[in-house]
Design a protein around this motif. Sequence first.
Motif, PDB file in Angstrom:
ATOM      1  N   ARG A  59       0.811  -1.217   0.000  1.00 22.21           N
ATOM      2  CA  ARG A  59       0.000   0.000   0.000  1.00 22.21           C
ATOM      3  C   ARG A  59       0.845   1.269   0.000  1.00 22.21           C
ATOM      4  O   ARG A  59       0.314   2.357   0.203  1.00 22.21           O
TER       5      ARG A  59
ATOM      6  N   PHE B 151      -4.886   1.411   6.826  1.00 21.30           N
ATOM      7  CA  PHE B 151      -4.030   0.504   6.061  1.00 21.30           C
ATOM      8  C   PHE B 151      -3.126  -0.285   7.002  1.00 21.30           C
ATOM      9  O   PHE B 151      -1.912  -0.052   7.040  1.00 21.30           O
TER      10      PHE B 151
ATOM     11  N   GLU C 159      -4.877   1.987  -1.028  1.00 23.63           N
ATOM     12  CA  GLU C 159      -5.135   0.600  -1.398  1.00 23.63           C
ATOM     13  C   GLU C 159      -4.179   0.182  -2.519  1.00 23.63           C
ATOM     14  O   GLU C 159      -3.758   1.028  -3.324  1.00 23.63           O
TER      15      GLU C 159
END
Length: 343
Positions: free
Chosen positions: A82, A185, A223
């Motif tokens: 990420r 994340f 993402e």
Amino acid sequence: MSAPGSDLQAGAFLRHGGRLAAARGAFPDAPAPWLDLSTGVNPRPYPARRADPAALRRLPDPEEVAALEAAAAAAFGVSPDRVAATPGTEAALRALPRVLGARSAAIVSPTYGGHAEAWRLAGARVSHGSWDEARHSAAEAVVLVNPNNPDGAQVRNPDVGDRWLIVDEAFVETAPDVSLAPTFFPSLLAGQGARDSRHTLVLRSFGKFYGLPGVRLGFVIAEPGLAARIGAQFGDWPVSAEAIAAGLAAYPDEAWRERTRLRLARDAARLDGLLRANGFEVLGGTSLFRLAAAPDAARRFEALARRGVLTRPFPDQPTWLRFGLPKPKDWPRLKAALEGSRR
């Protein structure tokens, strides 16, 4: 108003900090070397190793960039897939309007002006307001600097629904618990994130906390697919050999980070005391910079500049000045300049 004051009003020092050439031109009689407190950069940089000479004679390998991204991801507490390395946060934030395609952006303000400029240059409608105003706006993207520059304001639980949320964490190394990156994340070991991250991006900066802005190294956290799209904007060689060497050395060094956070906090408290003792009200900031106010801030800016001390004024807030931290040897000079600027 004097000529330097005219330059100030014309914007010579209002775009961002670090305008030493403009300062030298506006205040030619100021003592050298200048004490530049106009940026929020650690005055005691990380002792990063330089790139091997052989690395400077070739292009960086993709594996080296991947290793840098993995080291940064570990320090950020996120999954490495990420993370995309960029040639500085500034370059990254200017690429985002093109990648995201949003036609309107709400900037939580007051804050760093580069965000609004990037969206305007992309043809987007830009609005400014508080966090509550931005999150309740109809803008397709919301931009939040957290902790904020220049006042240090923090937002702990941002939610803008299905719109784009861009969180600039350029100064979050001073207060890592403020970071939103691990929430959106998490690392592979941490499992599923607590929040929907499909429309969220986090920007991280290397140069400010590590005191090496000239390395030009930043990161976008998103993402995996979006991180790859943003990374592709910078081609096969997004960062230099020097950036790779510095990042690979610095990010695994947890002991240095902890020592530095403690020292910066002490120095920020010392600066607060010095500012208050010389007629300023301390409004906030982070431990890399302090925002202060005085009714005669424009005059104080010039008085300090005539003594070779450069601070950061603000076009929309004429009573504000921002002060970075001096090097250890420069505290007496700053004290004398502040005392002299009161007269």
